[in-house]
Write a protein that holds these residues in place. Structure first.
Motif, PDB file in Angstrom:
ATOM      1  N   UNK A  23       0.840  -1.204   0.000  1.00  6.26           N
ATOM      2  CA  UNK A  23       0.000   0.000   0.000  1.00  6.26           C
ATOM      3  C   UNK A  23       0.876   1.255   0.000  1.00  6.26           C
ATOM      4  N   UNK A  24       0.399   2.294  -0.645  1.00  5.72           N
ATOM      5  CA  UNK A  24       1.162   3.537  -0.759  1.00  5.72           C
ATOM      6  C   UNK A  24       1.443   4.133   0.616  1.00  5.72           C
ATOM      7  N   UNK A  25       0.464   4.148   1.494  1.00  8.80           N
ATOM      8  CA  UNK A  25       0.659   4.719   2.833  1.00  8.80           C
ATOM      9  C   UNK A  25       1.729   3.949   3.599  1.00  8.80           C
ATOM     10  N   UNK A  27       4.237   2.234   2.274  1.00  7.78           N
ATOM     11  CA  UNK A  27       5.531   2.502   1.647  1.00  7.78           C
ATOM     12  C   UNK A  27       6.065   3.876   2.016  1.00  7.78           C
ATOM     13  N   UNK A  28       5.176   4.865   2.103  1.00  6.20           N
ATOM     14  CA  UNK A  28       5.594   6.206   2.526  1.00  6.20           C
ATOM     15  C   UNK A  28       6.093   6.166   3.968  1.00  6.20           C
ATOM     16  N   UNK A  29       5.387   5.433   4.825  1.00  2.00           N
ATOM     17  CA  UNK A  29       5.809   5.299   6.215  1.00  2.00           C
ATOM     18  C   UNK A  29       7.175   4.617   6.313  1.00  2.00           C
ATOM     19  N   UNK A  30       7.383   3.540   5.539  1.00  2.00           N
ATOM     20  CA  UNK A  30       8.677   2.863   5.547  1.00  2.00           C
ATOM     21  C   UNK A  30       9.797   3.771   5.055  1.00  2.00           C
ATOM     22  N   UNK A  31       9.519   4.564   4.034  1.00  2.00           N
ATOM     23  CA  UNK A  31      10.532   5.500   3.527  1.00  2.00           C
ATOM     24  C   UNK A  31      10.879   6.550   4.579  1.00  2.00           C
ATOM     25  N   UNK A  32       9.869   7.051   5.276  1.00  2.00           N
ATOM     26  CA  UNK A  32      10.121   8.046   6.329  1.00  2.00           C
ATOM     27  C   UNK A  32      10.933   7.433   7.467  1.00  2.00           C
ATOM     28  N   UNK A  33      10.628   6.220   7.836  1.00  4.65           N
ATOM     29  CA  UNK A  33      11.380   5.542   8.906  1.00  4.65           C
ATOM     30  C   UNK A  33      12.818   5.282   8.480  1.00  4.65           C
ATOM     31  N   UNK A  34      13.011   4.888   7.228  1.00  6.21           N
ATOM     32  CA  UNK A  34      14.372   4.664   6.722  1.00  6.21           C
ATOM     33  C   UNK A  34      15.169   5.963   6.713  1.00  6.21           C
ATOM     34  N   UNK A  35      14.519   7.060   6.302  1.00  4.33           N
ATOM     35  CA  UNK A  35      15.201   8.352   6.294  1.00  4.33           C
ATOM     36  C   UNK A  35      15.563   8.789   7.714  1.00  4.33           C
ATOM     37  N   UNK A  36      14.662   8.585   8.664  1.00  6.74           N
ATOM     38  CA  UNK A  36      14.958   8.933  10.059  1.00  6.74           C
ATOM     39  C   UNK A  36      16.098   8.083  10.618  1.00  6.74           C
ATOM     40  N   UNK A  37      16.132   6.811  10.259  1.00  8.82           N
ATOM     41  CA  UNK A  37      17.194   5.935  10.746  1.00  8.82           C
ATOM     42  C   UNK A  37      18.545   6.341  10.176  1.00  8.82           C
ATOM     43  N   UNK A  38      18.586   6.632   8.880  1.00  7.44           N
ATOM     44  CA  UNK A  38      19.841   7.075   8.261  1.00  7.44           C
ATOM     45  C   UNK A  38      20.285   8.395   8.874  1.00  7.44           C
ATOM     46  N   UNK A  39      19.364   9.321   9.061  1.00  9.26           N
ATOM     47  CA  UNK A  39      19.697  10.608   9.689  1.00  9.26           C
ATOM     48  C   UNK A  39      20.278  10.408  11.086  1.00  9.26           C
TER      49      UNK A  39
END
Length: 108
Positions: A23-25, A27-39
């Motif tokens: 689901x798009x929602x 996938x967006x949540x996973x992308x945000x979590x990945x970005x926060x983890x990398x940050x």
């Protein structure tokens, strides 16, 4: 339960999980979590004073699923694992909710 029933249950559950994570929602949540983890990893790598609280941000973004694994032995790998598992669990829930809301009262 017969052997054929248990053989069909696992593929059905994996299919539902794949649809939920697709689901798009979710996938967006996973992308945000990945970005926060990398940050958080970059900030912690650049900060030599060990006073950075950046690691807490991805943990809170993936709560409550991440708190279950966060109490396990200390270390960076366990913190990363807690965030990854928490993000996957939450994304699955988000995907299932989005799918149920889109479906409405009709059968799936």
């Amino acid at each position: 339960m017969t052997g054929t029933d248990s053989g069909r249950t696992l593929p059905r559950r994996l299919s539902r999980l794949r649809h939920a994570l697709g689901e798009v929602a979710a996938l967006v949540y996973l992308a945000a979590c990945a970005a926060l983890l990398v940050w958080a990893l970059v900030v912690n790598a650049r900060d030599s004073s060990d006073e950075s609280m950046a690691g807490i941000v991805p943990l809170l973004a993936t709560a409550p699923g991440s708190f279950v694994l966060f109490v396990l032995p200390d270390g960076a790998a366990m913190g990363i694992l807690a965030v990854v598992v928490g993000a996957l669990v939450n994304a699955a829930v988000i995907g299932w909710c989005a799918r149920a809301l889109r479906r409405g009262n009709g059968a799936d």
